[in-house]
Motif scaffolding. Structure first.
Motif, PDB file in Angstrom:
ATOM      1  N   TRP A  40      39.087 -66.138  54.662  1.00  0.00           N
ATOM      2  CA  TRP A  40      39.548 -65.949  56.039  1.00  0.00           C
ATOM      3  C   TRP A  40      38.610 -66.553  57.079  1.00  0.00           C
ATOM      4  O   TRP A  40      38.923 -67.569  57.681  1.00  0.00           O
ATOM      5  CB  TRP A  40      39.747 -64.454  56.316  1.00  0.00           C
ATOM      6  N   GLU A  41      37.443 -65.939  57.261  1.00  0.00           N
ATOM      7  CA  GLU A  41      36.637 -66.296  58.427  1.00  0.00           C
ATOM      8  C   GLU A  41      36.022 -67.689  58.357  1.00  0.00           C
ATOM      9  O   GLU A  41      35.692 -68.271  59.394  1.00  0.00           O
ATOM     10  CB  GLU A  41      35.545 -65.242  58.679  1.00  0.00           C
ATOM     11  N   ASN A  42      35.832 -68.238  57.156  1.00  0.00           N
ATOM     12  CA  ASN A  42      35.244 -69.572  57.047  1.00  0.00           C
ATOM     13  C   ASN A  42      36.266 -70.648  56.693  1.00  0.00           C
ATOM     14  O   ASN A  42      35.893 -71.748  56.294  1.00  0.00           O
ATOM     15  CB  ASN A  42      34.116 -69.573  56.009  1.00  0.00           C
ATOM     16  N   ILE A  43      37.545 -70.318  56.805  1.00  0.00           N
ATOM     17  CA  ILE A  43      38.586 -71.307  56.509  1.00  0.00           C
ATOM     18  C   ILE A  43      38.525 -72.430  57.563  1.00  0.00           C
ATOM     19  O   ILE A  43      38.532 -72.149  58.764  1.00  0.00           O
ATOM     20  CB  ILE A  43      39.985 -70.650  56.502  1.00  0.00           C
ATOM     21  N   PRO A  44      38.455 -73.673  57.118  1.00  0.00           N
ATOM     22  CA  PRO A  44      38.401 -74.777  58.088  1.00  0.00           C
ATOM     23  C   PRO A  44      39.739 -74.942  58.815  1.00  0.00           C
ATOM     24  O   PRO A  44      40.806 -74.802  58.222  1.00  0.00           O
ATOM     25  CB  PRO A  44      38.092 -75.998  57.216  1.00  0.00           C
ATOM     26  N   TYR A  55      37.739 -74.766  67.247  1.00  0.00           N
ATOM     27  CA  TYR A  55      38.031 -73.853  68.355  1.00  0.00           C
ATOM     28  C   TYR A  55      36.786 -73.178  68.911  1.00  0.00           C
ATOM     29  O   TYR A  55      36.868 -72.404  69.866  1.00  0.00           O
ATOM     30  CB  TYR A  55      39.017 -72.776  67.901  1.00  0.00           C
ATOM     31  N   ILE A  56      35.640 -73.431  68.286  1.00  0.00           N
ATOM     32  CA  ILE A  56      34.406 -72.772  68.733  1.00  0.00           C
ATOM     33  C   ILE A  56      33.839 -73.554  69.916  1.00  0.00           C
ATOM     34  O   ILE A  56      33.369 -74.685  69.780  1.00  0.00           O
ATOM     35  CB  ILE A  56      33.374 -72.679  67.587  1.00  0.00           C
ATOM     36  N   ARG A  57      33.919 -72.952  71.077  1.00  0.00           N
ATOM     37  CA  ARG A  57      33.488 -73.624  72.305  1.00  0.00           C
ATOM     38  C   ARG A  57      32.215 -72.996  72.894  1.00  0.00           C
ATOM     39  O   ARG A  57      31.618 -73.555  73.804  1.00  0.00           O
ATOM     40  CB  ARG A  57      34.590 -73.534  73.364  1.00  0.00           C
ATOM     41  N   ARG A  58      31.833 -71.843  72.363  1.00  0.00           N
ATOM     42  CA  ARG A  58      30.723 -71.126  72.998  1.00  0.00           C
ATOM     43  C   ARG A  58      29.835 -70.475  71.938  1.00  0.00           C
ATOM     44  O   ARG A  58      30.309 -70.039  70.893  1.00  0.00           O
ATOM     45  CB  ARG A  58      31.292 -70.049  73.922  1.00  0.00           C
ATOM     46  N   ILE A  59      28.541 -70.439  72.224  1.00  0.00           N
ATOM     47  CA  ILE A  59      27.563 -69.733  71.390  1.00  0.00           C
ATOM     48  C   ILE A  59      26.890 -68.685  72.264  1.00  0.00           C
ATOM     49  O   ILE A  59      26.357 -69.008  73.332  1.00  0.00           O
ATOM     50  CB  ILE A  59      26.513 -70.692  70.799  1.00  0.00           C
ATOM     51  N   ALA A  94      24.191 -65.717  73.523  1.00  0.00           N
ATOM     52  CA  ALA A  94      22.739 -65.795  73.705  1.00  0.00           C
ATOM     53  C   ALA A  94      21.981 -65.441  72.431  1.00  0.00           C
ATOM     54  O   ALA A  94      20.895 -65.961  72.173  1.00  0.00           O
ATOM     55  CB  ALA A  94      22.314 -64.875  74.851  1.00  0.00           C
ATOM     56  N   ASN A  95      22.548 -64.540  71.610  1.00  0.00           N
ATOM     57  CA  ASN A  95      21.867 -64.137  70.379  1.00  0.00           C
ATOM     58  C   ASN A  95      22.122 -65.090  69.216  1.00  0.00           C
ATOM     59  O   ASN A  95      21.715 -64.831  68.083  1.00  0.00           O
ATOM     60  CB  ASN A  95      22.277 -62.709  69.980  1.00  0.00           C
ATOM     61  N   GLY A  96      22.838 -66.206  69.468  1.00  0.00           N
ATOM     62  CA  GLY A  96      23.078 -67.184  68.417  1.00  0.00           C
ATOM     63  C   GLY A  96      24.409 -67.039  67.716  1.00  0.00           C
ATOM     64  O   GLY A  96      24.756 -67.853  66.859  1.00  0.00           O
ATOM     65  N   THR A  97      25.193 -66.015  68.047  1.00  0.00           N
ATOM     66  CA  THR A  97      26.492 -65.786  67.416  1.00  0.00           C
ATOM     67  C   THR A  97      27.536 -66.755  67.959  1.00  0.00           C
ATOM     68  O   THR A  97      27.606 -67.002  69.170  1.00  0.00           O
ATOM     69  CB  THR A  97      26.959 -64.335  67.666  1.00  0.00           C
ATOM     70  N   LEU A  98      28.342 -67.303  67.055  1.00  0.00           N
ATOM     71  CA  LEU A  98      29.413 -68.208  67.465  1.00  0.00           C
ATOM     72  C   LEU A  98      30.614 -67.415  67.966  1.00  0.00           C
ATOM     73  O   LEU A  98      30.962 -66.380  67.390  1.00  0.00           O
ATOM     74  CB  LEU A  98      29.843 -69.084  66.277  1.00  0.00           C
ATOM     75  N   ASP A  99      31.226 -67.878  69.029  1.00  0.00           N
ATOM     76  CA  ASP A  99      32.438 -67.255  69.556  1.00  0.00           C
ATOM     77  C   ASP A  99      33.645 -67.792  68.774  1.00  0.00           C
ATOM     78  O   ASP A  99      34.105 -68.918  69.012  1.00  0.00           O
ATOM     79  CB  ASP A  99      32.583 -67.555  71.040  1.00  0.00           C
ATOM     80  N   LYS A 100      34.143 -66.983  67.828  1.00  0.00           N
ATOM     81  CA  LYS A 100      35.249 -67.416  66.975  1.00  0.00           C
ATOM     82  C   LYS A 100      36.583 -66.797  67.395  1.00  0.00           C
ATOM     83  O   LYS A 100      37.546 -66.834  66.639  1.00  0.00           O
ATOM     84  CB  LYS A 100      34.962 -67.042  65.514  1.00  0.00           C
ATOM     85  N   SER A 101      36.639 -66.222  68.577  1.00  0.00           N
ATOM     86  CA  SER A 101      37.831 -65.493  68.998  1.00  0.00           C
ATOM     87  C   SER A 101      39.081 -66.376  69.011  1.00  0.00           C
ATOM     88  O   SER A 101      40.158 -65.965  68.555  1.00  0.00           O
ATOM     89  CB  SER A 101      37.612 -64.871  70.376  1.00  0.00           C
ATOM     90  N   HIS A 124      44.285 -68.186  66.220  1.00  0.00           N
ATOM     91  CA  HIS A 124      45.163 -69.142  65.559  1.00  0.00           C
ATOM     92  C   HIS A 124      45.336 -68.813  64.079  1.00  0.00           C
ATOM     93  O   HIS A 124      46.431 -69.000  63.528  1.00  0.00           O
ATOM     94  CB  HIS A 124      44.618 -70.557  65.727  1.00  0.00           C
ATOM     95  N   LEU A 125      44.286 -68.303  63.431  1.00  0.00           N
ATOM     96  CA  LEU A 125      44.393 -67.932  62.016  1.00  0.00           C
ATOM     97  C   LEU A 125      45.385 -66.788  61.818  1.00  0.00           C
ATOM     98  O   LEU A 125      46.072 -66.723  60.792  1.00  0.00           O
ATOM     99  CB  LEU A 125      43.020 -67.536  61.463  1.00  0.00           C
ATOM    100  N   ARG A 126      45.460 -65.886  62.780  1.00  0.00           N
ATOM    101  CA  ARG A 126      46.371 -64.747  62.656  1.00  0.00           C
ATOM    102  C   ARG A 126      47.842 -65.159  62.742  1.00  0.00           C
ATOM    103  O   ARG A 126      48.729 -64.365  62.418  1.00  0.00           O
ATOM    104  CB  ARG A 126      46.057 -63.699  63.732  1.00  0.00           C
ATOM    105  N   LYS A 127      48.117 -66.363  63.170  1.00  0.00           N
ATOM    106  CA  LYS A 127      49.489 -66.860  63.195  1.00  0.00           C
ATOM    107  C   LYS A 127      49.942 -67.348  61.823  1.00  0.00           C
ATOM    108  O   LYS A 127      51.118 -67.633  61.615  1.00  0.00           O
ATOM    109  CB  LYS A 127      49.599 -68.010  64.202  1.00  0.00           C
ATOM    110  N   THR A 128      48.987 -67.434  60.880  1.00  0.00           N
ATOM    111  CA  THR A 128      49.315 -67.892  59.526  1.00  0.00           C
ATOM    112  C   THR A 128      49.598 -66.698  58.621  1.00  0.00           C
ATOM    113  O   THR A 128      49.516 -65.538  59.043  1.00  0.00           O
ATOM    114  CB  THR A 128      48.136 -68.699  58.939  1.00  0.00           C
ATOM    115  N   ALA A 129      49.899 -66.983  57.358  1.00  0.00           N
ATOM    116  CA  ALA A 129      50.155 -65.925  56.371  1.00  0.00           C
ATOM    117  C   ALA A 129      48.898 -65.582  55.582  1.00  0.00           C
ATOM    118  O   ALA A 129      48.971 -64.898  54.549  1.00  0.00           O
ATOM    119  CB  ALA A 129      51.258 -66.372  55.418  1.00  0.00           C
TER     120      ALA A 129
END
Length: 633
Positions: A253-257, A262-266, A268-275, A280-285
């Motif tokens: 799921w989370e690392n599916i290319p 879609y990652i536009r922001r990082i 301050a603590n280094g976490t990627l914004d994957k929202s 878009h992934l939730r639109k799939t099966a």
């Protein structure tokens, strides 16, 4: 009061800096991040600096006092001359054959026992040498939500991650998977292949690790599979085995290319914004799932029950096909967190309704309790210590038992305070424990007294339940407040300068060049314990003489035995002190001419002379006056 035998994490970092190994570990970590291959690791493992560091990290561990099959403990290692110990370890690593492992059975909460394999103290030292070099390589490859037996990670981080899944991400179905006898069923061949894939391609090192895994267990024989619990390197090896599971679940799921980044922001603590990616992934099966793991205890959080059913079956098949590990059917299940509790690391986790969100839908918050079995264990053990206090009237022993009782309660308070209902949980057992305390010690327990321990005064000083035995405060069992569990900051990393700055400040007031000189030039006639403590004292005294407080140059540093060995003194830390060479002569000299000469050089004031005389008395010498005369008592 709350100090454990285990070396603090900050101290381990400082040790690596003292012994000039931190830059080596940093490079291993950086190279591993770049996916480079490592083919010459044994030479780093065999380096004298790494062996000295291993000894220092291991000597204060509680387990170092446990004997192996050869009946030897850390006290036997302490007697070695430093050069001899280093040469011996290096010879053993040239052709490593481990000694027999001692078998122990440790009782579990369910009445069964857990087998432990205790290597000899020399084999544990070698394992520590290997661990120190392997850890930075593996840390660069481990998954972010693997929390067990890793630097700067804890059970609190795992609980914080689980609660975030439940409360912030609304993942209310969890797959609880219990691997059947995980440590006993690890495939040796598979483990070595996983290490090779991680870049650890030093064949000699892999042979050494293979020998460690296949070490003969006394009275049983040579194991064909499994990693022996009890060995220093075993937790790291178990994390290597299950690291593949972490990344496999993430790949579902989370690392599916995705076609677009879609990652536009990082943050301050280094976490990627994957929202946006998740949107878009939730639109799939695809099955939405996230793993949180602590050693072999892990949970997979899902949004829908149908996803949980699929991922449960897929995980069972993957574990048996890929790792040769079976799950325990009676302990593995899918839990609806809105209705039932899921147990994790001694806690019970669930969600409950609390108001509504902006869309008018029910809002759920995480709820955490202490497991009933753990509460019962706390109650039983607390009563056992109270019983021991009742049976002793010796003031010294009474104080030790009160310390034991307080340390135990402080420990469980600090661990379980992250449960949302921790106060209510402890209230369930508080009445029985307090009743037991008053009934057994009613003639010795008082309400009035002064809390002398700073930690107890700070944490429990405002409680009306504090009582005193022999003038010593007793920690109230139910006085505990909830604390929100915190996840590990992504910026914290012991293998990068920036990450270490988050953990502790750099060494202050200590000349690193002098420190490394002391390390590389040990006193050849002295024990490894003496030389290690000499370095520790130099740092503790900030490179200054204990008497004059003057900063010491390399040629001026002397390490003095307070009580000489001929009078029964040892090489223990408490019996040593760093002084200048001139002060050292003043402590030992019996010649008035020499004493006057060095008094003129040192020019001590009255307080400094009093310290010198105190050390002279301990060394069996007469006191001296300010003008250099020997005083007779």
């Amino acid at each position: 009061m709350t100090d454990k035998k285990k070396i603090p994490k900050k101290q381990k970092l400082r040790n690596a800096e003292y012994y000039d190994m931190q830059s080596v570990f940093d490079k291993l970590y950086t190279d591993s991040k770049k996916d480079l291959k490592f083919t010459n690791l044994v030479e780093i493992i065999k380096s004298s600096e790494n062996i000295r560091l291993a000894y220092r990290n291991m000597r204060k561990n509680k387990g170092s006092k446990t004997a192996g099959t050869d009946k030897k403990t850390i006290s036997d290692l302490n007697k070695w001359k430093e050069k001899s110990l280093i040469a011996h370890v290096q010879r053993k690593l040239d052709w490593y054959i481990p000694q027999k492992v001692r078998r122990m059975e440790i009782p579990k909460d369910n009445g069964k026992t857990r087998p432990l394999g205790i290597p000899t103290i020399m084999d544990r030292l070698i394992q520590q040498c290997v661990l120190q070099v392997l850890e930075p390589i593996c840390e660069a490859k481990f998954f972010e939500r693997s929390n067990g037996f890793r630097p700067n990670r804890s059970a609190e981080n795992a609980i914080a991650q689980a609660e975030r899944m439940m409360q912030n991400m609304n993942l209310h179905y969890v797959v609880d998977v219990d691997i059947k006898s995980f440590f006993d069923n690890v495939s040796h061949g598979k483990l070595l292949k996983q290490m090779w894939t991680m870049g650890i391609q030093d064949k000699k090192l892999l042979c050494i690790i293979s020998a460690m895994l296949k070490a003969e267990v006394a009275g049983i024989g040579f194991p064909e599979k499994g990693t022996p619990q009890g060995g220093i390197i075993s937790p790291l090896l178990s994390n290597i085995v299950l690291n593949e599971l972490d990344w496999w679940v993430a790949s579902q799921w989370e690392n599916i290319p995705t076609r677009e980044n879609y990652i536009r922001r990082i943050y301050a603590n280094g976490t990627l914004d994957k929202s946006k990616q998740v949107y878009h992934l939730r639109k799939t099966a695809l099955k939405e799932c996230y793993i949180v793991r602590y050693a072999d205890d892990f949970k997979i959080f899902c949004r829908k029950r149908s996803d949980a059913v699929k991922i449960f079956e897929a995980t069972k098949l993957w574990l048996i096909d890929r790792l040769g590990l079976e799950i325990s059917p009676e302990k593995s299940k899918i839990v609806n967190l809105k209705r039932h509790y899921s147990e994790f690391l001694g806690f019970k986790l669930k969600v409950r309704k609390k108001g509504k969100n902006k869309q008018g839908q029910p809002k759920y918050v995480a709820e955490a309790h202490i497991k009933e079995k753990k509460l019962a264990k706390i109650k039983t053990y607390s009563k056992e210590i109270i019983g021991k206090i009742r049976q002793t009237y010796n003031a010294g022993m009474e104080y030790k038992l009160v310390q034991m009782y307080n340390s135990y309660l402080i420990g469980v308070h600090n661990y379980y305070c992250i449960a949302t209902h921790v106060n209510l949980d402890f209230q369930k057992i508080a009445y029985d424990v307090k009743k037991n305390l008053y009934n057994r010690l009613k003639h010795r327990i008082t309400k009035k007294g002064t809390i002398t321990n700073g930690y107890i005064r700070k944490q429990y000083g405002t409680s009306r339940e504090v009582r005193f035995i022999g003038g010593h405060a007793i920690v109230p069992i139910a006085y505990v407040q909830h604390r929100i569990p915190m996840d590990k900051k992504r910026s914290i990393n012991k293998y990068t300068p920036q990450g270490r700055a988050e953990i502790h400040k750099n060494l202050e007031c200590v000349d690193i060049d002098v420190l490394h000189y002391l390390m590389n030039n040990p006193c050849g006639t002295e024990s490894v314990e003496y030389n290690d403590n000499r370095i520790a004292l130099y740092v503790a005294q900030k490179g200054r003489c204990a008497v004059t407080k003057d900063e010491l140059y390399v040629t001026e540093i002397d390490c003095h035995h307070k009580i000489p060995r001929e009078y029964g003194g040892s090489d223990e830390y408490s019996n040593l002190i760093i002084v200048s060479d001139k002060v050292h002569i003043l402590i030992h000299s019996s010649n008035e001419k020499t004493i006057k000469k060095y008094l003129d050089l040192v020019k001590p004031d009255s307080k400094q002379l009093a310290k010198i005389n105190k050390l002279r008395i301990m060394a069996g010498m007469s006191q001296i006056s300010m003008n250099g005369e020997l005083l007779t008592v």
